[in-house]
Scaffold this motif. Structure first.
Motif, PDB file in Angstrom:
ATOM      1  N   VAL A 232       0.843  -1.210   0.000  1.00 20.85           N
ATOM      2  CA  VAL A 232       0.000   0.000   0.000  1.00 20.85           C
ATOM      3  C   VAL A 232       0.872   1.252   0.000  1.00 20.85           C
ATOM      4  CG1 VAL A 232      -1.764   1.284   1.267  1.00 20.85           C
ATOM      5  CG2 VAL A 232      -1.838  -1.218   1.230  1.00 20.85           C
ATOM      6  N   LEU A 233       1.913   1.251   0.815  1.00 22.29           N
ATOM      7  CA  LEU A 233       2.715   2.448   1.024  1.00 22.29           C
ATOM      8  C   LEU A 233       3.618   2.781  -0.160  1.00 22.29           C
ATOM      9  CD1 LEU A 233       3.690   1.825   4.759  1.00 22.29           C
ATOM     10  CD2 LEU A 233       1.963   3.405   3.895  1.00 22.29           C
ATOM     11  N   THR A 234       3.841   1.839  -1.053  1.00 25.60           N
ATOM     12  CA  THR A 234       4.683   2.097  -2.218  1.00 25.60           C
ATOM     13  C   THR A 234       3.882   2.226  -3.509  1.00 25.60           C
ATOM     14  OG1 THR A 234       5.069  -0.280  -2.511  1.00 25.60           O
ATOM     15  CG2 THR A 234       6.683   0.950  -1.200  1.00 25.60           C
ATOM     16  N   ALA A 235       2.592   1.996  -3.450  1.00 29.17           N
ATOM     17  CA  ALA A 235       1.769   2.051  -4.667  1.00 29.17           C
ATOM     18  C   ALA A 235       1.445   3.497  -5.050  1.00 29.17           C
ATOM     19  CB  ALA A 235       0.471   1.276  -4.457  1.00 29.17           C
ATOM     20  N   PRO A 236       1.411   3.815  -6.356  1.00 31.87           N
ATOM     21  CA  PRO A 236       0.937   5.141  -6.783  1.00 31.87           C
ATOM     22  C   PRO A 236      -0.521   5.336  -6.345  1.00 31.87           C
ATOM     23  CG  PRO A 236       1.980   3.940  -8.591  1.00 31.87           C
ATOM     24  CD  PRO A 236       1.787   2.959  -7.483  1.00 31.87           C
ATOM     25  N   ALA A 237      -0.911   6.569  -6.169  1.00 32.65           N
ATOM     26  CA  ALA A 237      -2.258   6.855  -5.675  1.00 32.65           C
ATOM     27  C   ALA A 237      -3.335   6.230  -6.560  1.00 32.65           C
ATOM     28  CB  ALA A 237      -2.461   8.365  -5.575  1.00 32.65           C
ATOM     29  N   ALA A 238      -3.127   6.239  -7.866  1.00 29.90           N
ATOM     30  CA  ALA A 238      -4.153   5.749  -8.789  1.00 29.90           C
ATOM     31  C   ALA A 238      -4.389   4.253  -8.669  1.00 29.90           C
ATOM     32  CB  ALA A 238      -3.763   6.102 -10.222  1.00 29.90           C
ATOM     33  N   SER A 239      -3.378   3.508  -8.217  1.00 29.15           N
ATOM     34  CA  SER A 239      -3.519   2.053  -8.106  1.00 29.15           C
ATOM     35  C   SER A 239      -3.352   1.569  -6.665  1.00 29.15           C
ATOM     36  CB  SER A 239      -2.497   1.355  -9.007  1.00 29.15           C
ATOM     37  OG  SER A 239      -1.174   1.756  -8.677  1.00 29.15           O
ATOM     38  N   ARG A 240      -3.452   2.471  -5.724  1.00 30.52           N
ATOM     39  CA  ARG A 240      -3.264   2.119  -4.315  1.00 30.52           C
ATOM     40  C   ARG A 240      -4.428   1.252  -3.822  1.00 30.52           C
ATOM     41  NH1 ARG A 240      -2.162   7.320  -1.695  1.00 30.52           N
ATOM     42  NH2 ARG A 240      -0.093   6.955  -2.584  1.00 30.52           N
ATOM     43  N   PRO A 241      -4.148   0.151  -3.137  1.00 24.93           N
ATOM     44  CA  PRO A 241      -5.243  -0.660  -2.594  1.00 24.93           C
ATOM     45  C   PRO A 241      -6.150   0.166  -1.679  1.00 24.93           C
ATOM     46  CG  PRO A 241      -3.187  -1.879  -2.499  1.00 24.93           C
ATOM     47  CD  PRO A 241      -2.830  -0.473  -2.908  1.00 24.93           C
ATOM     48  N   THR A 242      -7.433  -0.096  -1.753  1.00 21.57           N
ATOM     49  CA  THR A 242      -8.396   0.595  -0.904  1.00 21.57           C
ATOM     50  C   THR A 242      -8.387   0.009   0.498  1.00 21.57           C
ATOM     51  OG1 THR A 242     -10.177  -0.949  -1.440  1.00 21.57           O
ATOM     52  CG2 THR A 242      -9.870   0.956  -2.921  1.00 21.57           C
ATOM     53  N   ALA A 243      -9.104   0.655   1.394  1.00 19.32           N
ATOM     54  CA  ALA A 243      -9.216   0.138   2.761  1.00 19.32           C
ATOM     55  C   ALA A 243      -9.843  -1.253   2.762  1.00 19.32           C
ATOM     56  CB  ALA A 243     -10.031   1.102   3.617  1.00 19.32           C
ATOM     57  N   ALA A 244     -10.843  -1.464   1.898  1.00 19.09           N
ATOM     58  CA  ALA A 244     -11.490  -2.777   1.821  1.00 19.09           C
ATOM     59  C   ALA A 244     -10.519  -3.828   1.292  1.00 19.09           C
ATOM     60  CB  ALA A 244     -12.723  -2.698   0.934  1.00 19.09           C
ATOM     61  N   GLU A 245      -9.720  -3.458   0.298  1.00 21.51           N
ATOM     62  CA  GLU A 245      -8.741  -4.400  -0.243  1.00 21.51           C
ATOM     63  C   GLU A 245      -7.651  -4.707   0.778  1.00 21.51           C
ATOM     64  OE1 GLU A 245      -9.151  -3.234  -4.988  1.00 21.51           O
ATOM     65  OE2 GLU A 245      -7.754  -2.124  -3.688  1.00 21.51           O
ATOM     66  N   LEU A 246      -7.246  -3.701   1.532  1.00 19.62           N
ATOM     67  CA  LEU A 246      -6.260  -3.939   2.585  1.00 19.62           C
ATOM     68  C   LEU A 246      -6.804  -4.909   3.621  1.00 19.62           C
ATOM     69  CD1 LEU A 246      -3.588  -3.450   3.977  1.00 19.62           C
ATOM     70  CD2 LEU A 246      -4.493  -1.296   4.902  1.00 19.62           C
ATOM     71  N   ALA A 247      -8.086  -4.787   3.939  1.00 20.49           N
ATOM     72  CA  ALA A 247      -8.703  -5.717   4.891  1.00 20.49           C
ATOM     73  C   ALA A 247      -8.595  -7.160   4.390  1.00 20.49           C
ATOM     74  CB  ALA A 247     -10.170  -5.350   5.123  1.00 20.49           C
ATOM     75  N   LEU A 248      -8.838  -7.367   3.100  1.00 21.99           N
ATOM     76  CA  LEU A 248      -8.756  -8.713   2.522  1.00 21.99           C
ATOM     77  C   LEU A 248      -7.325  -9.252   2.588  1.00 21.99           C
ATOM     78  CD1 LEU A 248     -11.062  -8.339  -0.610  1.00 21.99           C
ATOM     79  CD2 LEU A 248     -11.533  -9.662   1.464  1.00 21.99           C
ATOM     80  N   HIS A 249      -6.354  -8.391   2.261  1.00 18.22           N
ATOM     81  CA  HIS A 249      -4.956  -8.831   2.286  1.00 18.22           C
ATOM     82  C   HIS A 249      -4.517  -9.161   3.714  1.00 18.22           C
ATOM     83  CE1 HIS A 249      -4.672  -7.987  -1.875  1.00 18.22           C
ATOM     84  NE2 HIS A 249      -4.587  -6.665  -1.778  1.00 18.22           N
ATOM     85  N   LEU A 250      -4.936  -8.361   4.674  1.00 16.01           N
ATOM     86  CA  LEU A 250      -4.570  -8.624   6.061  1.00 16.01           C
ATOM     87  C   LEU A 250      -5.214  -9.915   6.562  1.00 16.01           C
ATOM     88  CD1 LEU A 250      -4.937  -5.027   7.553  1.00 16.01           C
ATOM     89  CD2 LEU A 250      -2.806  -6.293   7.259  1.00 16.01           C
ATOM     90  N   ALA A 251      -6.434 -10.174   6.120  1.00 17.80           N
ATOM     91  CA  ALA A 251      -7.119 -11.391   6.547  1.00 17.80           C
ATOM     92  C   ALA A 251      -6.422 -12.645   6.044  1.00 17.80           C
ATOM     93  CB  ALA A 251      -8.568 -11.361   6.045  1.00 17.80           C
ATOM     94  N   GLY A 252      -5.624 -12.507   4.980  1.00 21.18           N
ATOM     95  CA  GLY A 252      -4.910 -13.653   4.434  1.00 21.18           C
ATOM     96  C   GLY A 252      -3.565 -13.929   5.065  1.00 21.18           C
ATOM     97  N   ILE A 253      -3.144 -13.080   6.015  1.00 26.89           N
ATOM     98  CA  ILE A 253      -1.859 -13.300   6.676  1.00 26.89           C
ATOM     99  C   ILE A 253      -1.997 -14.405   7.721  1.00 26.89           C
ATOM    100  CG2 ILE A 253      -0.122 -12.277   8.201  1.00 26.89           C
ATOM    101  CD1 ILE A 253      -0.676  -9.586   6.954  1.00 26.89           C
ATOM    102  N   PRO A 254      -1.123 -15.402   7.691  1.00 27.53           N
ATOM    103  CA  PRO A 254      -1.195 -16.439   8.747  1.00 27.53           C
ATOM    104  C   PRO A 254      -0.750 -15.845  10.079  1.00 27.53           C
ATOM    105  CG  PRO A 254       0.735 -16.769   7.344  1.00 27.53           C
ATOM    106  CD  PRO A 254      -0.083 -15.678   6.693  1.00 27.53           C
ATOM    107  N   ALA A 255      -1.510 -16.099  11.127  1.00 23.31           N
ATOM    108  CA  ALA A 255      -1.180 -15.535  12.450  1.00 23.31           C
ATOM    109  C   ALA A 255       0.005 -16.258  13.046  1.00 23.31           C
ATOM    110  CB  ALA A 255      -2.398 -15.641  13.364  1.00 23.31           C
TER     111      ALA A 255
END
Length: 255
Positions: A232-255
């Motif tokens: 997220v922090l390195t993506a250009p603004a036009a292609s930056r993941p949204t808050a909803a997309e970030l939620a999906l990516h975080l949900a896929g991280i193994p705890a």
């Protein structure tokens, strides 16, 4: 009284109908409290319940009463992870996902919170709640933009133009930066790599320094989380993941 910040007193008040937060603004804080009351009066983002607030002014002061939300802040939730307690990662991931979903709901309604930081998210029994709406803004409302929040968590686009209204894309950057900060206690931008102490600059000065000399990102002791947030922090603004997309990516991280 629970606290005092820039002309705003914060009180926790108990009564027969529950516990309430009373904000009292005086001097420069009066405008800040009045603006937050204006956000509430417009029903605003995230379904703020306008039936559960009261506000007024007089004698040079402005006051706002809203429900008091009990529970740990995001900063408090992440304390064990900052202390390298691996067993706390599952709870932190759950909280991070809930935070992103809450922010995504704000954006879906056409609003931005404007001042995301770990101390402005409280975890109650059912969901994450955002507090301190004094900088919230929507292009569809008659409220003017209220400027950026913490410069350390501001997107590159916001740093480049302090007068530009904060967008959902800007706030997605801030959301990832906020989670980074909460997870390790350090700002995501590596000021040491630039050879500067951010405490030696005013907010405006630091923004100008970072615009001229973009700081690299630091490192997290949690590689899987770092990879998701770095995307997220390195993506250009036009292609930056949204808050909803970030939620999906975080949900896929193994705890």
């Amino acid at each position: 009284m629970s606290g005092y910040d820039y002309g705003v007193e914060l009180w926790r008040v108990s009564g027969p109908m529950g516990e309430w937060k009373l904000k009292l603004g005086s001097g420069p804080g009066a405008a800040r409290v009045a603006r937050e009351a204006a956000v509430w009066s417009r029903l605003g983002p995230a379904g703020l319940d306008r039936s559960r607030f009261q506000h007024g002014d007089g004698g040079g002061c402005t006051w706002l009463v809203t429900p008091w939300h009990c529970g740990p802040t995001l900063w408090e939730l992440c304390t064990p992870v900052r202390q390298c307690a691996v067993k706390a990662r599952h709870e932190v991931l759950t909280g991070a996902v809930d935070t992103c979903i809450t922010v995504a709901a704000v954006h879906l309604r056409g609003w931005v919170h404007g001042d995301l930081q770990p101390h402005h998210i409280i975890f109650g029994p059912s969901r994450a709640r955002l507090i301190d709406w004094s900088r919230a803004w929507s292009a569809d409302s008659d409220l003017p933009p209220a400027g950026r929040g913490l410069v350390h968590l501001a997107s590159p686009e916001t740093l480049a133009d302090a007068d530009k209204p904060v967008t959902a894309a800007d706030e997605s950057w801030t959301l990832a930066a906020m989670l980074w900060w909460a997870a390790n206690g350090r700002w995501p931008r590596d000021y040491r790599a630039l050879g500067i102490d951010p405490a030696m600059f005013t907010t405006a000065e630091l923004a100008r320094v970072l615009e001229r000399r973009p700081a690299p990102l630091g490192r997290l002791a949690w590689p899987e989380l770092e990879q998701v947030l770095r995307t997220v922090l390195t993506a250009p603004a036009a292609s930056r993941p949204t808050a909803a997309e970030l939620a999906l990516h975080l949900a896929g991280i193994p705890a």
